[in-house]
Design an enzyme around this catalytic site. Structure first.
Site, PDB file in Angstrom:
ATOM      1  N   CYS A  67     -33.449 -50.497  32.429  1.00  0.00           N
ATOM      2  CA  CYS A  67     -32.117 -50.031  32.828  1.00  0.00           C
ATOM      3  C   CYS A  67     -31.903 -48.610  32.337  1.00  0.00           C
ATOM      4  CB  CYS A  67     -31.032 -50.951  32.286  1.00  0.00           C
ATOM      5  SG  CYS A  67     -30.910 -50.930  30.478  1.00  0.00           S
ATOM      6  N   ASP A  96     -39.753 -15.832  55.904  1.00  0.00           N
ATOM      7  CA  ASP A  96     -41.159 -16.171  55.631  1.00  0.00           C
ATOM      8  C   ASP A  96     -41.946 -15.025  55.032  1.00  0.00           C
ATOM      9  OD1 ASP A  96     -41.277 -14.507  57.867  1.00  0.00           O
ATOM     10  OD2 ASP A  96     -43.052 -15.518  58.660  1.00  0.00           O
ATOM     11  N   CYS A 155     -32.334 -47.965  28.641  1.00  0.00           N
ATOM     12  CA  CYS A 155     -33.736 -47.814  28.221  1.00  0.00           C
ATOM     13  C   CYS A 155     -34.194 -46.371  28.436  1.00  0.00           C
ATOM     14  CB  CYS A 155     -34.636 -48.754  29.016  1.00  0.00           C
ATOM     15  SG  CYS A 155     -34.280 -50.507  28.805  1.00  0.00           S
ATOM     16  N   ASP A 193     -33.898 -14.662  59.160  1.00  0.00           N
ATOM     17  CA  ASP A 193     -34.726 -13.481  59.393  1.00  0.00           C
ATOM     18  C   ASP A 193     -35.242 -13.588  60.830  1.00  0.00           C
ATOM     19  OD1 ASP A 193     -36.598 -11.286  58.924  1.00  0.00           O
ATOM     20  OD2 ASP A 193     -38.122 -12.852  58.853  1.00  0.00           O
ATOM     21  N   ASP A 244     -38.523 -10.997  52.256  1.00  0.00           N
ATOM     22  CA  ASP A 244     -37.405 -11.947  52.316  1.00  0.00           C
ATOM     23  C   ASP A 244     -37.130 -12.588  50.956  1.00  0.00           C
ATOM     24  OD1 ASP A 244     -37.069 -11.627  55.098  1.00  0.00           O
ATOM     25  OD2 ASP A 244     -38.673 -13.051  55.498  1.00  0.00           O
TER      26      ASP A 244
END
Length: 758
Positions: free
Chosen positions: A37, A647, A40, A450, A651
Site C-alpha cells: 500500500c 524538430d 509501505c 515551426d 527550435d
C-alpha cells in the site's frame, strides 16, 4: 524563408542549447518487493531518504520501483538496498547493462507469475472454506435458516485466519518493527479481534454462543482482501505491459560481417560501424543505415505506424523493428543503450516512475493514515461502550473501521493511471518525458508550429534556378552547390541534388549566418547565398533580382539570392511541400478548443501561402531563431498555455520556453532532449493525440483520487456508526483498490483517432 533561417542540423551555426540544471552525482534504480500500500511505499521512501548522500528518493507503488538521486558517488546500490531491507522489504539494484536488465526482468516476471499462482491457490482454498460460513448470512433475507454448528464454524475459519492470513501477520509485524503502519496491520488487527472474540465466546458459552460469533466476518474479510489483491496484481501487470512489450523487442544476438565471414555474436559485442546482417522475419538489433538489400520494416511498436515501411540502401532502420521478406545488410550507427529503442524505454520508464504534485500530498496523507484510523477505531469502540451498547457491538464497529480504511487505493490512484496512460501513448508513438510534462500538456490551449520539417516535409527540392545576364545556369548551380557542400541544412541538400554532375570545387572560409544564409570562397570568389538580410549585410544590390524573388515567393516557394564578390548573379527557388496530414492536424486541435499558430523564418508571402493551405489565421513570418522563444514567452504572458512543436536545433530554445515542448523524433537530438514530449514519427496529427492522452490521463488520476477518498470519507463514518459489518467493510475495501486500477486500465484502450468525424 532564407536558405539558413530554419537551420535543422548545422551545429556550428546553431545557438547554444539551453542550459540544463545540474545533474545529481549519481542515480540508482532499485526494484522493491513486498509493498502492499501507499504507507509501505512511504516507509521505503523515508528509509532511502535517511541514507547519507541521498538527495531525493521516489518510490512508485505500481511499478514496485525506487529512483534515488545521490549527492555523493560514494553511496553504493548495495547500501541503499540494505537500508530498504532493514524496513522489512526486499530490494535489488537494477543492473546497468541492457542484457542483464532483460534477464532480471524475465526472472522477476517469472517470480511474479509464480507468486500470482500461489496467491490464486490460497484464494481458492480461502473461498471454499469461507463460502459455507457466509451462506447463512446470504440466505437469511430469503427466510432460510442455514446456521452451522459453532464448532464447524471454528474449524472452517481457523485455516483461513492462520494459514491464508499469515501474509498479513508477517507484513504487519514488519511494519510494527519499523515503527509504522500499513494496510496489512489494519487487516491483521481487525480480523484478529473478530476471530479471537468469537473464539472466546465459543469457549466460554459453547453452543449458546451461536448468533454472537463473527468467524464468517473475519474469514470473509481475509478472502475478499486476497481477492482484491489478486485482481490488483493482474491489473497492475496490464498497466505495465507497454514496458514489457518494448523490452521484448531487443534481440539478444546479432549477425555481423567479420573478415568477410558472417559471425553470430551477443548484442553487447556489436560496435558502431559493424556490418550487421538481418534475415527475413528477424528484428533489427541496432540503429543503422541499409547498405545492401531491400525489404519492409514493421515499426509499429516503436513509432505507432501500422503500415510497414520500405527500406532500401541509404534508408535508416531502428533497433526493434521487424524485418519483412528481404535480407538486409546494415551499417550499425547506434548500439546498446544509444539506440532509439533504448532511449524510448528510458523515457517511458522515467515518465512512469515520476510523481505528480498531488501524489506527494497523498503520500503525506498516507504516512499518518494508519495511526489515524487506529485512533478512530479506538474512539468508535469507546463511543459504543459509553453509549451502553455492550462490548460486542463496540468491537464490531471498531473492526469494521479497521477493515474498511485501506490506503491501497490512495497509493495506486496516481501511478496506475500514469503507467497505463504513458504506456498507451508509447504504443502510439508518443513519448512523454515526465509527469510534469504530462500535466502541462493537459493544460495547453495554444499550439505553435515551426514550419520547415514540421508542417512541411523537410525534404525540399530545387524548382527554380534563374541566372542573371553574364552567368549561365550550370555556373550558378555549381558555385551554389560548392558552398552548400559544407552545410547539412535540408535546403542545402536540395541545391546539391540539383547540381551538375562532376566534382565540385572546394569551398574555403565557410560561414553559416544563422537566420540569413551561408558564405564561402569558391575559385577565388566570395559567394554568398541567402535572404535579403544577408545580401544587405554583404552590401549586395538586389534590385535587379527583386521581381524574380517576388514571383517565386508569391507561389509559396522559398527564394534565395546568390551573389559573387558583392554582385547578385542569380536566384534559386526551393519548394518544401506541406505535409498531407498538416491541415487535418490543425482541424483536430481546433475541435479540442486549441488554437494553432505558425512561426517561420520564411518570407511573408511564403508563410501566407502555407498558412492559407492549412487554414491557419495566426502566423508570424521572418522570425529569427533567437526570437522564437520570445514569441512563446509573449503568449504565456498573455495568459495562454502554449506548446511548441519543432524538430530543429534552432527550435530548442523555443521548446524549452513553451509550457510544453513537442519534438519530432526524426529531428535533431537537442530538440528531442529539450522537449517534454517526443513524437516518434513526423505526423503533426500526433500533436492533438498527445494533448488528448495527457488530458485523459490527468482526468483518470483525479477520478481515482476522488473515488479513493470517497471510499474512506463515506466508509469510515458508516463503519464507526455500526452500519457496516466487517464482511461488508472488507468487500468495500477490496473493491476500492480494484476500482482504481480497473478505471486506469481503460486508458489502455486509447488509440489516436484521426478521422474527420472524430
Amino acid at each position: 524563408m532564407s536558405l539558413a533561417l530554419d537551420r535543422k542540423s548545422d551545429v556550428s551555426a546553431s545557438p547554444a542549447a539551453p542550459a540544463t540544471s545540474q545533474k545529481p552525482a549519481g542515480h540508482v534504480v532499485l526494484d522493491i518487493t513486498g509493498m502492499t500500500c501507499a504507507a509501505c511505499a512511504g516507509r521505503v521512501e523515508k528509509a532511502l531518504s535517511r541514507v547519507p548522500g541521498v538527495s531525493l528518493a521516489s518510490v512508485n507503488l505500481a511499478l514496485e520501483r525506487a529512483d534515488v538521486d545521490l549527492t555523493s558517488a560514494d553511496v553504493t546500490p548495495e547500501a541503499l538496498a540494505a537500508a530498504v531491507e532493514r524496513t522489512g522489504f526486499g530490494a535489488h539494484p537494477r543492473p546497468p547493462s541492457a542484457a542483464e536488465r532483460r534477464a532480471e526482468q524475465q526472472a522477476v516476471e517469472a517470480e511474479r507469475a509464480a507468486a500470482e499462482r500461489r496467491q490464486l491457490l490460497l484464494l481458492i482454498v480461502s473461498a471454499l472454506l469461507t463460502l459455507p460460513l457466509v451462506l447463512p448470512m446470504m440466505a437469511a433475507p430469503f427466510g432460510l435458516s442455514l446456521h452451522l454448528d459453532p464448532w464447524v464454524e471454528l474449524a472452517l475459519a481457523t485455516p483461513v485466519q492462520v494459514l491464508v492470513g499469515a501474509r498479513f501477520y508477517k507484513a504487519a509485524w514488519k511494519a510494527v518493527r519499523a515503527g509504522s503502519g500499513n494496510m496489512d496491520l489494519l487487516v491483521a488487527l481487525g480480523t484478529s479481534a473478530a476471530y479471537l472474540f468469537s473464539l472466546y465466546m465459543l469457549l466460554d458459552r459453547g453452543h449458546a454462543a451461536a448468533g454472537h460469533l463473527y468467524f464468517e466476518g473475519a474469514a470473509a474479510v481475509i478472502t475478499l482482501v486476497m481477492f482484491g489483491k489478486w485482481l490488483e496484481a493482474r491489473a497492475k501487470r496490464g498497466t505495465t505491459a507497454a514496458i514489457r512489450a518494448l523490452m521484448t523487442l531487443r534481440p539478444e544476438r546479432a549477425r555481423v560481417l567479420r573478415h568477410g565471414a558472417e559471425v553470430e555474436i551477443g548484442i553487447e559485442e556489436v560496435r558502431a560501424g559493424d556490418s550487421v546482417i538481418v534475415r527475413p522475419g528477424e528484428r533489427m538489433p541496432v540503429d543503422g543505415t541499409v547498405i545492401e538489400g531491400e525489404s519492409e520494416a514493421d515499426e509499429s511498436l516503436i513509432t505507432g505506424e501500422s503500415v510497414p515501411v520500405v527500406k532500401r540502401p541509404g534508408d535508416r532502420v531502428t533497433a526493434g523493428a521487424l524485418n519483412g521478406v528481404g535480407r538486409l545488410t546494415i551499417e550499425a550507427i547506434a548500439v546498446g543503450e544509444d539506440t532509439t529503442l533504448a532511449r524510448i524505454i528510458r523515457m517511458v520508464e522515467n515518465a512512469q516512475s515520476g510523481k505528480a504534485p498531488v501524489q506527494r500530498l497523498v503520500d503525506k496523507v498516507s504516512a499518518v493514515f494508519v495511526p489515524t484510523v487506529i485512533g478512530i477505531a479506538v474512539l468508535a469502540f469507546a463511543g459504543w461502550m459509553l453509549a451502553g451498547h455492550g462490548f460486542e457491538n463496540a468491537l464490531i464497529a471498531a473492526v469494521s473501521v479497521l477493515v474498511i480504511a485501506c490506503p491501497c487505493a490512495l497509493g495506486l490512484a496516481t501511478p496506475a493511471a500514469l503507467v497505463a496512460g504513458t504506456g498507451a501513448a508509447a504504443r502510439a508513438g508518443i513519448l512523454v518525458k515526465d509527469i510534469e510534462a504530462l500535466e502541462r500538456a493537459a493544460a495547453v490551449d495554444t499550439v505553435v508550429f515551426d514550419k520547415t520539417g514540421t508542417l512541411t516535409e523537410g525534404r525540399p527540392a530545387l524548382t527554380d534556378a534563374v541566372p542573371l545576364a553574364g552567368t549561365d545556369e550550370d555556373t550558378l548551380l555549381r558555385l551554389s552547390a560548392a558552398v552548400q557542400s559544407a552545410s547539412e541544412h535540408p535546403l542545402a541538400k536540395a541545391v546539391l541534388a540539383a547540381a551538375p554532375q562532376g566534382a565540385l570545387p572546394n569551398v574555403e572560409n565557410f560561414q553559416a549566418q544563422v537566420g540569413r544564409g551561408v558564405v564561402g570562397t569558391v575559385e577565388g570568389k566570395r559567394i554568398a547565398i541567402g535572404n535579403r538580410d544577408l545580401m544587405r549585410e554583404q552590401s549586395v544590390d538586389i534590385g535587379p533580382v527583386e521581381p524574380v524573388l517576388a514571383k517565386i515567393e508569391s507561389e509559396a516557394r522559398t527564394a534565395v539570392v546568390v551573389s559573387a564578390d558583392g554582385a547578385a548573379i542569380g536566384v534559386l527557388g526551393i519548394a518544401d511541400p506541406v505535409r498531407p496530414e498538416a491541415a487535418e492536424a490543425v482541424k483536430l486541435l481546433a475541435r479540442r478548443g486549441v488554437r494553432s499558430e505558425m512561426l517561420t523564418g520564411d518570407s511573408e508571402a511564403v508563410a501566407a501561402k502555407v498558412a492559407g493551405a492549412l487554414g491557419l489565421t495566426d502566423y508570424k513570418a521572418s522570425v529569427k531563431p533567437a526570437d522564437k522563444s520570445g514569441a512563446l514567452s509573449a503568449l504565456a504572458a498573455a495568459g495562454h498555455k502554449p506548446a511548441m512543436v519543432g524538430d530543429g536545433i534552432n527550435d530548442a530554445p523555443a521548446l524549452a520556453a513553451a509550457e510544453v515542448g513537442i519534438a519530432l523524433g526524426t529531428g535533431a537530438d537537442v530538440a528531442v532532449e529539450t522537449a517534454g514530449v517526443t513524437l516518434m514519427r513526423p505526423d503533426p496529427r500526433l500533436v492533438a493525440a498527445a494533448l488528448d492522452i495527457s488530458r485523459r490521463t490527468v482526468r483518470k488520476i483525479r477520478q481515482n483520487l476522488f473515488w479513493a477518498f470517497v471510499y474512506n470519507v463515506i466508509g469510515i463514518p458508516l463503519a464507526a456508526a455500526g452500519f457496516l459489518t466487517p464482511a461488508l467493510a472488507g468487500a468495500a475495501m477490496a473493491m476500492s483498490s480494484v476500482s482504481v486500477v480497473t478505471n486506469s486500465l481503460w486508458l489502455k484502450r486509447w488509440r489516436p483517432r484521426f478521422s474527420s468525424g472524430e
